[in-house]
Design an enzyme around this catalytic site. Structure first.
Site, short mmCIF file in Angstrom:
data_model
loop_
_atom_site.label_atom_id
_atom_site.label_comp_id
_atom_site.label_asym_id
_atom_site.label_seq_id
_atom_site.Cartn_x
_atom_site.Cartn_y
_atom_site.Cartn_z
N LYS A 130 30.83 33.08 34.80
CA LYS A 130 30.04 33.91 33.86
C LYS A 130 30.72 33.93 32.50
O LYS A 130 31.94 33.85 32.43
CB LYS A 130 29.98 35.36 34.35
CG LYS A 130 29.48 35.60 35.74
CD LYS A 130 29.63 37.10 36.03
CE LYS A 130 29.56 37.40 37.51
NZ LYS A 130 30.00 38.78 37.79
N HIS A 153 31.71 51.13 39.47
CA HIS A 153 33.11 50.67 39.36
C HIS A 153 34.05 51.87 39.30
O HIS A 153 35.08 51.91 39.96
CB HIS A 153 33.31 49.86 38.07
CG HIS A 153 32.64 48.51 38.06
ND1 HIS A 153 31.95 48.05 36.97
CD2 HIS A 153 32.57 47.54 38.98
CE1 HIS A 153 31.49 46.83 37.22
NE2 HIS A 153 31.85 46.50 38.44
O1 PNS Z 1 33.36 41.41 38.84
P1 PNS Z 1 33.43 40.02 39.35
O2 PNS Z 1 32.76 39.06 38.42
O3 PNS Z 1 32.94 39.87 40.77
O4 PNS Z 1 34.99 39.66 39.33
C1 PNS Z 1 35.44 38.40 39.77
C2 PNS Z 1 36.97 38.29 39.63
C3 PNS Z 1 37.39 38.36 38.18
C4 PNS Z 1 37.63 39.39 40.41
C5 PNS Z 1 37.31 36.93 40.28
O5 PNS Z 1 36.60 35.92 39.66
C6 PNS Z 1 38.79 36.63 40.23
O6 PNS Z 1 39.53 37.11 41.05
N1 PNS Z 1 39.18 35.80 39.23
C7 PNS Z 1 40.56 35.42 39.06
C8 PNS Z 1 40.74 33.95 39.34
C9 PNS Z 1 41.03 33.74 40.79
O7 PNS Z 1 42.00 34.22 41.34
N2 PNS Z 1 40.17 32.97 41.45
C10 PNS Z 1 40.27 32.73 42.85
C11 PNS Z 1 39.62 33.82 43.62
S1 PNS Z 1 38.99 33.14 45.08
#
Ligand code: PNS
Length: 352
Positions: A222, A198
């Site tokens: 998660k 990261h």
């Molecule tokens: O590290 P990760 O778990 O792949 O991160 C996922 C994250 C937090 C980036 C993703 O779940 C996200 O963008 N969440 C915010 C909610 C959202 O906008 N959802 C629609 C995305 S398609």
């Protein structure tokens, strides 16, 4: 109707042909007051010109040249007659054609630029078509040019202008948007915990953009061991030396968070083809929610391509060393926090 001010002040304009809705004297006067009354040269474009009253008023007040665009043959004849009456025949060009259909394309293709653009489309034009036309106008402006749109009820404030209502007419004046030099990118993730991979992606994003906002989000699929604020504070610790990175807890949708932060770009790391499918889906969904939003992928360095937060959680929970896998400054905290916390999610392939 007469010319209100300038060298042709008082010239009576030709009768308004059927089907043309002229801008009332009151609105014309208010509109030119807002524009600053008089001009020192410059080119005018009068779209949906009707009798040409707006463009001719601008010529009278000091603009150098005007181009009038109209589809109706009778309106075109009225514009020519009005140019003759005001003695502006040499300074006006009348184009007969459809604004959205062909004329804008030709003007754009010909590299034409105007200091003032009037657009007074028929109020029955659909809101969508009006916005399509208005969206194309800044490309035809000089850097300090202005667009004046007359519309019925349609409000166009999102074009960054000022709208004022005069009876049944809304007049919106806006300028060419100034290019913003600050490019902000959002780097989102659940960071449970942040890894060396990261940090590599964040650092490379920080080299490409003026500012990077790391968004510590909640992945609804998660549950995280540490709170978002705790994960954010670990990232703050390891990104502090970068100077142009800030860390925020993200509530709700990524697109809304990005808008609040003034960001149009999201940066994601890709480790392998297997990451691509879900990232591609998220990128497409985000663009349906925020069409100007772009997703930029940074390929993980080969030494990090095997690394995931879930692997860190598993190794740490079983008492193994995560040296080299997480930034050294936070390694001890991670070893302690995740020890014995085999939450059953470890190494299940979550991207983390
Ligand atoms: O590290 P990760 O778990 O792949 O991160 C996922 C994250 C937090 C980036 C993703 O779940 C996200 O963008 N969440 C915010 C909610 C959202 O906008 N959802 C629609 C995305 S398609």
């Amino acid at each position: 109707m007469r010319i209100i001010a300038g060298v042709a002040r008082g010239v009576r304009l030709a009768a308004v042909p059927d089907g043309v809705r002229p801008t009332s004297d009151r609105v014309r006067e208010a509109l030119f007051n807002s524009l600053g009354q008089f001009f020192d040269g410059g080119e005018v474009l009068d779209l949906y010109a009707g009798t040409g009253a707006l463009g001719i008023e601008a010529l009278s007040r000091g603009c150098e040249r005007a181009t009038f665009v109209e589809t109706s043959g009778r309106a075109v004849a009225a514009i020519r007659e009005n140019l003759r009456r005001a003695n502006f025949e040499e300074r006006g060009e009348v184009v007969r054609g459809d604004v959205a259909g062909e004329v804008l394309g030709k003007l754009e293709g010909g590299g034409r630029r105007f200091d003032l653009i009037f657009a007074d489309p028929p109020y029955k034009i659909s809101g969508l078509k009006l916005r399509d036309v208005v969206r194309r106008l800044p490309a035809l402006l000089t850097p300090s040019g202005r667009v004046v749109v007359e519309s019925g009820d349609a409000l166009l404030e999102d074009f960054g202008g000022n709208s004022r209502r005069y009876g049944g007419t809304v007049v919106t004046i806006f300028e060419k948007p100034k290019p913003t030099t600050m490019k902000v990118a959002v780097c989102p993730g659940s960071f449970d915990p942040v890894t060396s991979g990261h940090l590599d992606v964040i650092g490379r994003a920080a080299a490409l953009f003026d500012h990077v906002v790391v968004a510590v989000g909640k992945n609804v699929r998660k549950s995280a061991r540490l709170s978002a604020a705790e994960r954010a504070s670990l990232i703050e610790k390891v990104t502090a030396p970068l100077g142009n990175v800030s860390v925020e807890v993200m509530e709700g949708l990524l697109v809304n968070f990005a808008r609040e932060q003034g960001a149009r770009v999201v940066v994601k790391g890709l480790r392998a083809g297997s990451d691509f499918e879900s990232e591609f889906q998220q990128a497409q969904l985000n663009r349906t929610l925020y069409p100007e939003f772009e997703t930029v992928f940074i390929m993980a360095a080969s030494e990090h391509s095997f690394l995931s937060s879930s692997a860190i959680r598993e190794i740490a929970s079983l008492g193994g060393s995560v040296r080299g896998l997480v930034p050294e400054e936070i390694r001890e905290i991670i070893q302690r926090v995740y020890l014995d916390v085999d939450d059953g999610r470890a190494a299940k392939g979550d991207k983390g």
